[in-house]
Design a protein around this motif. Structure first.
Motif, PDB file in Angstrom:
ATOM      1  N   THR A 165      33.192  20.777  -7.186  1.00  0.00           N
ATOM      2  CA  THR A 165      32.113  21.331  -6.841  1.00  0.00           C
ATOM      3  C   THR A 165      32.110  21.222  -5.337  1.00  0.00           C
ATOM      4  N   ARG A 166      31.613  22.309  -4.736  1.00  0.00           N
ATOM      5  CA  ARG A 166      31.309  22.399  -3.271  1.00  0.00           C
ATOM      6  C   ARG A 166      29.976  22.671  -2.904  1.00  0.00           C
ATOM      7  N   ALA A 167      29.370  21.959  -1.960  1.00  0.00           N
ATOM      8  CA  ALA A 167      28.021  22.252  -1.554  1.00  0.00           C
ATOM      9  C   ALA A 167      27.606  23.608  -1.057  1.00  0.00           C
TER      10      ALA A 167
ATOM     11  N   PHE B  30      24.081  16.217  -4.485  1.00  0.00           N
ATOM     12  CA  PHE B  30      24.789  16.790  -6.010  1.00  0.00           C
ATOM     13  C   PHE B  30      25.259  15.335  -6.575  1.00  0.00           C
TER      14      PHE B  30
ATOM     15  N   GLN C 151      19.533  31.685 -11.737  1.00  0.00           N
ATOM     16  CA  GLN C 151      19.881  30.581 -10.871  1.00  0.00           C
ATOM     17  C   GLN C 151      20.983  29.851 -11.243  1.00  0.00           C
ATOM     18  N   ILE C 152      21.185  29.535 -12.488  1.00  0.00           N
ATOM     19  CA  ILE C 152      22.496  28.694 -12.826  1.00  0.00           C
ATOM     20  C   ILE C 152      23.652  29.389 -12.469  1.00  0.00           C
TER      21      ILE C 152
ATOM     22  N   GLU D 158      27.346  19.763 -12.282  1.00  0.00           N
ATOM     23  CA  GLU D 158      27.978  19.153 -11.131  1.00  0.00           C
ATOM     24  C   GLU D 158      27.586  20.237  -9.949  1.00  0.00           C
ATOM     25  N   GLN D 159      27.260  21.447 -10.271  1.00  0.00           N
ATOM     26  CA  GLN D 159      27.096  22.390  -9.296  1.00  0.00           C
ATOM     27  C   GLN D 159      25.824  22.426  -8.630  1.00  0.00           C
ATOM     28  N   LEU D 160      24.677  21.692  -9.307  1.00  0.00           N
ATOM     29  CA  LEU D 160      23.337  21.984  -8.985  1.00  0.00           C
ATOM     30  C   LEU D 160      22.606  20.402  -8.197  1.00  0.00           C
TER      31      LEU D 160
ATOM     32  N   GLN E   1      13.531  21.738 -10.803  1.00  0.00           N
ATOM     33  CA  GLN E   1      13.294  23.110 -10.735  1.00  0.00           C
ATOM     34  C   GLN E   1      13.460  23.825 -12.016  1.00  0.00           C
ATOM     35  N   LEU E   2      14.712  23.810 -12.623  1.00  0.00           N
ATOM     36  CA  LEU E   2      15.282  24.799 -13.644  1.00  0.00           C
ATOM     37  C   LEU E   2      14.637  24.315 -14.871  1.00  0.00           C
TER      38      LEU E   2
ATOM     39  N   ARG F  82      26.247  24.991   1.539  1.00  0.00           N
ATOM     40  CA  ARG F  82      24.733  24.864   1.941  1.00  0.00           C
ATOM     41  C   ARG F  82      24.304  26.015   2.269  1.00  0.00           C
TER      42      ARG F  82
ATOM     43  N   VAL G 201      15.203  29.237  -5.253  1.00  0.00           N
ATOM     44  CA  VAL G 201      14.521  29.700  -6.234  1.00  0.00           C
ATOM     45  C   VAL G 201      13.172  30.353  -5.714  1.00  0.00           C
TER      46      VAL G 201
ATOM     47  N   MET H  95      11.103  25.612 -14.970  1.00  0.00           N
ATOM     48  CA  MET H  95      11.064  27.003 -15.169  1.00  0.00           C
ATOM     49  C   MET H  95      11.111  27.179 -16.447  1.00  0.00           C
TER      50      MET H  95
ATOM     51  N   ARG I 299      29.167  27.521  -5.953  1.00  0.00           N
ATOM     52  CA  ARG I 299      29.519  26.183  -5.572  1.00  0.00           C
ATOM     53  C   ARG I 299      30.876  25.779  -6.509  1.00  0.00           C
ATOM     54  N   SER I 300      30.521  26.233  -7.848  1.00  0.00           N
ATOM     55  CA  SER I 300      31.876  25.682  -8.548  1.00  0.00           C
ATOM     56  C   SER I 300      33.228  26.023  -8.306  1.00  0.00           C
TER      57      SER I 300
ATOM     58  N   LYS J 267      24.537  29.865  -8.801  1.00  0.00           N
ATOM     59  CA  LYS J 267      24.843  28.708  -8.136  1.00  0.00           C
ATOM     60  C   LYS J 267      26.246  28.148  -8.607  1.00  0.00           C
ATOM     61  N   THR J 268      26.576  28.611  -9.934  1.00  0.00           N
ATOM     62  CA  THR J 268      27.671  28.191 -10.433  1.00  0.00           C
ATOM     63  C   THR J 268      28.904  29.058  -9.548  1.00  0.00           C
TER      64      THR J 268
END
Lengths: 388, 250
Positions: A231-233, B133, A254-255, B91-93, B100-101, A235, A243, B104, A262-263, A258-259
């Motif tokens: 994973t990388r941040a 993370f 969102q999931i 791992e990616q959040l 938050q998720l 930012r 959100v 929701m 970052r993933s 973000k995946t």
């Protein structure tokens, strides 16, 4: 294990077709490119650099697993025979790749030098020797803490030797280089490794990384459950997707986003394919035929986005969310659609500038978006429904 | 009134040829904290997976507030929160995004989310790690994230699997206080654990599982009476069960 994945890859995707097409098209343009090369192009130098880099990249595949660190550690002294086999295996596996690369480089090399085919075999023999030397030194490095200068030395010497052979220097020069290499192997690598300890954790890490390379490739086509993820941040990029609405509809949106950001390598893959596709479309400049570049890059990208759906989300959270399946499916299809259409716009722009025609641009963008839409709204939708 | 959780004659496991659970039945009422105790492999986690709806029972049924998961999947899921034994995080959040998720997904409004999350972050001393993370978290911190996600939801039923391992003493105390609070407000908690001294102090009732069957269940007093020693600790009773000294049960 690998065979099973190869089987799936071969049957389940248009990849094989794409590879054949690329070989045919690539061969054609390679030939064309060679014809346009100026006479003073440093073909031997370029070939030597590429070959030296590939020779010097000599990781050793031991097939060690995490548990071996506990169970095999006490038996280290008795593993000499096993390690010899690991080296031999790594050597032969990497030699195959080397041969393929040498075949690809050969036309450029022979065009630059005008030599006969006898040199092809002599060259390959030299490459095998350099590979063997690198594997041997690379094994010694597994005992040594700071390997950076050693690897640099290895690469430089490999380059010198290959370059001397390919540019047909006198036997004395080549011989001298070979003697230096042997001396370095014995007095530098061997001596340093002699009283050091085997760095198990590094071997394990290397091995896992190598195993992952194939699995990550296979993961483009099917779900590989054992794949370890990074994973990388990111930012800055993530901050563009906060959100916004506190709603159940946006949970999986969102999931997934973000995946994607970052993933692993999803974003990297997307950017790489887009950039390579754009460069190809712009520079190849094959007129309306660029539409094939746009379409195939969009298709390939689509294939690579599919694994996001199967990304292992924690069961205790995502698996138990009180949400309808629909609320997971729609955001995924939407994300894929947006990414693919965005990509076709970029590719069409590049190809349009290449051909300097607005009509061509319109054709490209229509074709690219059509494939993107079809891929996400129909193909992906069907695939994930079948999976559910 | 329906019990919050009712497990009736549940048999199940991972393969039909070798079921792990045999004829497990128990009920949980509102405001109860029930300890699920048993050796490794006794069937605690399997029971929990069945309740969560991650495994399909071979026979018997599980109802939460009167409904099965087949009748109302979303309602069933919404009425419980789960803290797994091994913390599993995205791992990616970031930590904040996990909260938050969860909020929701369980239809919390923004205001409630803010209040509860701030309170939980403070309680578990994680305010400063909101943007971290999970890769940078220790096992205990990961566990805290799972706990915070579960307690953010405030469902009718909590399922907590071996929550104390890896938590620091303050974390353990905070969790125990939280559970006590939730109980008071009417939630039920099913907690599996090996830390028997803590369980003895906090649980209202116990279910002792042995080789996939309920060996004995009830309040500590009831179990002691049955055991024939009014001063026996849960530890002693548990050891007796585990060693197969079961003649007192019938």
């Amino acid at each position: 294990m690998q065979l099973r994945y190869w089987n799936l890859i071969g049957r389940n995707s248009g990849l094989m077709f794409f590879v054949y097409a690329m070989i045919l098209v690539g061969g054609f343009y390679y030939k064309k490119w060679l014809d346009t090369l100026p006479a003073n192009f440093p073909g031997v130098l370029a070939t030597s650099i590429v070959l030296a880099l590939v020779c010097a990249h000599a990781p050793i595949r031991t097939f060690f697993q995490r548990a071996d660190l506990v169970f095999l550690l006490p038996a280290e002294a008795e593993l000499g025979d096993y390690f010899r086999k690991s080296k031999r295996y790594s050597f032969w596996m990497q030699s195959v790749g080397l041969l393929v690369l040498w075949i690809i480089c050969a036309p450029l090399y022979f065009q630059s030098t005008g030599l006969g085919t006898g040199m092809f075999f002599a060259g390959f023999a030299a490459l095998l020797a350099v590979k063997a030397w690198n594997i041997n030194c690379s094994w010694r490095e597994q005992f040594i803490e700071d390997t950076l200068p050693l690897r640099f030395l290895r690469t430089t010497l490999s380059f010198c030797f290959i370059y001397f052979v390919l540019s047909r220097q006198t036997l004395i020069v080549i011989g001298a280089c070979a003697v230096i290499m042997v001396l370095v192997a014995v007095f530098l690598f061997r001596r340093q490794a002699a009283d050091a300890l085997l760095r198990w954790s590094r071997i394990l890490e290397n091995d896992e990384r190598q195993a992952m390379q194939f699995l990550r490739f296979a993961n483009l086509f099917t779900d590989v459950p054992r794949l370890k993820r990074r994973t990388r941040a990111r930012r800055l990029l993530s901050s563009l997707f906060p959100v916004r609405r506190f709603e159940e509809k946006t949970v999986f949106a969102q999931i997934f986003i973000k995946t994607f950001i970052r993933s692993d390598e999803y974003l990297g893959m997307y950017m790489r394919l887009t950039v390579i596709g754009a460069l190809l479309a712009y520079f190849l400049n094959i007129g309306y035929f660029s539409v094939f570049i746009v379409v195939s890059v969009v298709y390939l990208t689509g294939l690579q986005l599919l694994p996001i759906w199967n990304h292992p989300f924690p069961q205790a959270l995502a698996g138990l969310y009180p949400l309808a399946e629909q609320l997971k499916r729609d955001p995924f299809v939407q994300l894929a659609t947006r990414l693919l259409i965005g990509q076709s716009v970029v590719l069409s722009l590049a190809a349009g500038f290449g051909t300097r025609s607005f009509t061509a641009f319109l054709i490209f963008i229509c074709a690219g978006s059509a494939v993107g839409l079809f891929f996400s709204k129909s193909y992906i939708k069907r695939r994930i429904q079948r999976a559910a | 009134m329906n019990p919050v959780l009712s497990v009736k004659q549940l048999s199940g496991g991972y393969s039909r040829q070798r079921p792990v659970l045999h004829d497990v039945s128990f009920d949980m009422n509102a405001g109860e904290l029930v300890g699920l105790v048993g050796l490794n492999g006794a069937g605690k986690s399997t029971t929990i997976k069945h309740i969560l709806g991650l495994l399909e029972p071979y026979s018997g049924e599980i109802r939460i507030s009167g409904r099965t998961i087949r009748e109302d999947k979303i309602g069933y899921r919404k009425s419980m929160a789960y803290v797994p034994e091994m913390p599993e995080l995205y791992e990616q959040l970031t930590l904040e995004e996990h909260l938050q998720l969860t909020a929701m997904a369980y239809h919390l409004d923004q205001k409630t989310y803010k209040e509860r999350s701030e309170q939980l972050l403070k309680l578990f001393n994680m305010e400063k790690k909101k943007h971290w993370f999970p890769t940078h978290f220790s096992k205990g911190m990961r566990q805290k994230v799972m706990i915070m996600c579960a307690f953010l939801v405030r469902p009718e039923l909590y399922i907590v699997d071996e929550p104390f391992v890896g938590l620091d003493p303050i974390g353990i105390q905070s969790l125990l206080d939280l559970m006590t609070d939730m109980k008071k407000s009417g939630s039920s908690i099913l907690m599996s654990t090996h830390i028997l001294t803590t369980a003895e102090q906090y649980c209202d009732r116990f279910i002792i599982l042995h080789e996939g069957r309920i060996a004995v269940q009830g309040t500590l007093e009831k179990i002691r009476r049955q055991f024939g020693n009014s001063k026996a600790s849960l530890h002693e009773i548990y050891l007796a069960v585990a060693r197969g000294e079961t003649q007192w049960m019938e």
